[in-house]
Design a protein around this motif. Structure first.
Motif, short mmCIF file in Angstrom:
data_model
loop_
_atom_site.label_atom_id
_atom_site.label_comp_id
_atom_site.label_asym_id
_atom_site.label_seq_id
_atom_site.Cartn_x
_atom_site.Cartn_y
_atom_site.Cartn_z
N ASN A 55 -10.60 46.05 -11.27
CA ASN A 55 -10.55 45.25 -12.31
C ASN A 55 -9.48 44.58 -10.82
OD1 ASN A 55 -11.39 46.89 -14.18
ND2 ASN A 55 -9.93 47.96 -15.13
N LEU A 56 -8.97 45.18 -10.47
CA LEU A 56 -8.17 43.76 -10.11
C LEU A 56 -8.06 43.09 -8.58
CD1 LEU A 56 -5.11 46.46 -10.71
CD2 LEU A 56 -5.79 44.84 -11.73
N LEU A 57 -9.14 44.04 -7.97
CA LEU A 57 -9.70 43.86 -6.48
C LEU A 57 -11.35 43.20 -6.85
CD1 LEU A 57 -7.30 45.62 -4.34
CD2 LEU A 57 -7.37 44.18 -4.90
N GLY A 58 -12.10 43.71 -7.20
CA GLY A 58 -13.57 43.62 -7.09
C GLY A 58 -13.61 44.81 -6.09
N LEU A 141 3.82 42.60 -27.47
CA LEU A 141 3.87 42.14 -26.09
C LEU A 141 2.24 41.01 -25.68
CD1 LEU A 141 5.23 42.44 -22.77
CD2 LEU A 141 3.82 44.51 -23.38
N GLU A 142 2.58 39.66 -25.48
CA GLU A 142 1.96 39.41 -24.94
C GLU A 142 1.28 39.59 -23.35
OE1 GLU A 142 1.83 35.05 -25.24
OE2 GLU A 142 0.12 34.56 -24.61
N VAL A 143 -0.04 39.86 -23.36
CA VAL A 143 -0.34 40.07 -21.81
C VAL A 143 -1.07 39.26 -21.27
CG1 VAL A 143 -1.66 42.30 -21.08
CG2 VAL A 143 -0.05 42.79 -22.64
N LYS A 144 -0.85 38.74 -20.64
CA LYS A 144 -1.78 37.00 -19.00
C LYS A 144 -2.81 38.03 -18.91
CE LYS A 144 1.18 34.27 -21.24
NZ LYS A 144 1.68 32.78 -20.96
N LEU A 145 -2.32 39.44 -18.63
CA LEU A 145 -3.43 39.85 -17.42
C LEU A 145 -4.84 39.14 -17.09
CD1 LEU A 145 -1.90 43.41 -17.26
CD2 LEU A 145 -1.79 42.32 -15.19
N PHE A 146 -5.28 38.98 -18.34
CA PHE A 146 -7.03 38.78 -18.12
C PHE A 146 -7.02 37.40 -17.61
CE2 PHE A 146 -6.01 40.70 -22.31
CZ PHE A 146 -6.58 42.04 -22.31
N ASP A 147 -6.16 36.48 -17.37
CA ASP A 147 -6.84 35.54 -17.31
C ASP A 147 -6.00 35.38 -15.63
OD1 ASP A 147 -6.62 32.93 -19.05
OD2 ASP A 147 -4.38 34.08 -18.65
N THR A 148 -5.79 36.57 -14.68
CA THR A 148 -5.35 36.64 -13.73
C THR A 148 -6.13 37.59 -12.73
OG1 THR A 148 -2.87 36.23 -14.35
CG2 THR A 148 -3.45 37.02 -12.16
N PHE A 149 -7.03 38.10 -13.99
CA PHE A 149 -7.62 39.08 -12.85
C PHE A 149 -9.40 39.17 -14.14
CE2 PHE A 149 -3.78 41.00 -11.97
CZ PHE A 149 -3.68 40.97 -10.99
#
Ligand SMILES: [Zn+2]
Length: 179
Positions: A55-58, A141-149
């Motif tokens: 999910n984070l690196l491919g 809690l807002e989670v912003k990981l979806f844009d980054t990953f």
């Protein structure tokens, strides 16, 4: 149950609910899916994050070339800036205190042992501690990981505070967990 989930389990037990699912059950290795446990005590909000590396690196092996090495560094840099990825209720006045990241791509000594155990899959585990002046006002809690990953499509969230438990399923269209 692993050491790092003891706080979460202790909070869940304290408020008298049924036994929480173990981190392992919650965090089965499914590409596209990550898990987040949110533990709120009197002073701190502690986040336990677990995700397949894909999910984070491919990829889920030690970096093999300069491009993959830089992907690992970018991932770690992004996760170390956790205050930009996890946004608690503003009134709670939380500030990031510490970040711990654990993965074979960050610690090559783990690699040979890992290969025998996991069939080639690998995770990243993160622990993020925020100190909050007003934990009573902490309710989302807002989670912003979806844009980054962008390989991350869903996050299963479990919350344990001193008063209640909650769960949520976050997606790129639903980024806020509330309790
Ligand atoms: Zn995998």
């Amino acid at each position: 149950m692993s050491q790092k989930y003891l706080l979460f389990a202790a909070l869940a037990a304290l408020i008298g609910n049924s036994p929480i699912v173990s981190a392992h059950e919650l965090g089965a290795h499914v590409h596209g899916v990550a898990t987040l446990q949110i533990a709120v005590d009197e002073k701190n909000m502690t986040l336990y994050f677990s995700s397949p590396l894909d999910n984070l690196l491919g990829f889920e092996h030690l970096p093999r070339d300069a491009k993959q090495k830089s992907a690992v560094k970018n991932m770690a840099d992004n996760l170390n800036k956790a205050e930009q990825l996890f946004i608690p209720t503003a009134e709670a006045q939380c500030t990031l205190q510490s970040v711990k990241l654990d993965s074979l791509v960050l610690d090559q000594k783990k690699d040979s042992q890992h290969r025998e155990e996991s069939g080639g899959h690998a995770d990243l585990d993160g622990e993020f501690v925020f100190a909050c002046k007003q934990t009573g006002k902490l309710h989302d809690l807002e989670v912003k990981l979806f844009d980054t990953f962008p390989n991350l499509h869903q996050m299963k969230v479990e919350v344990a505070t001193l008063k209640k438990q909650a769960s949520a399923k976050l997606t790129p269209d639903q980024r806020r967990a509330s309790w």
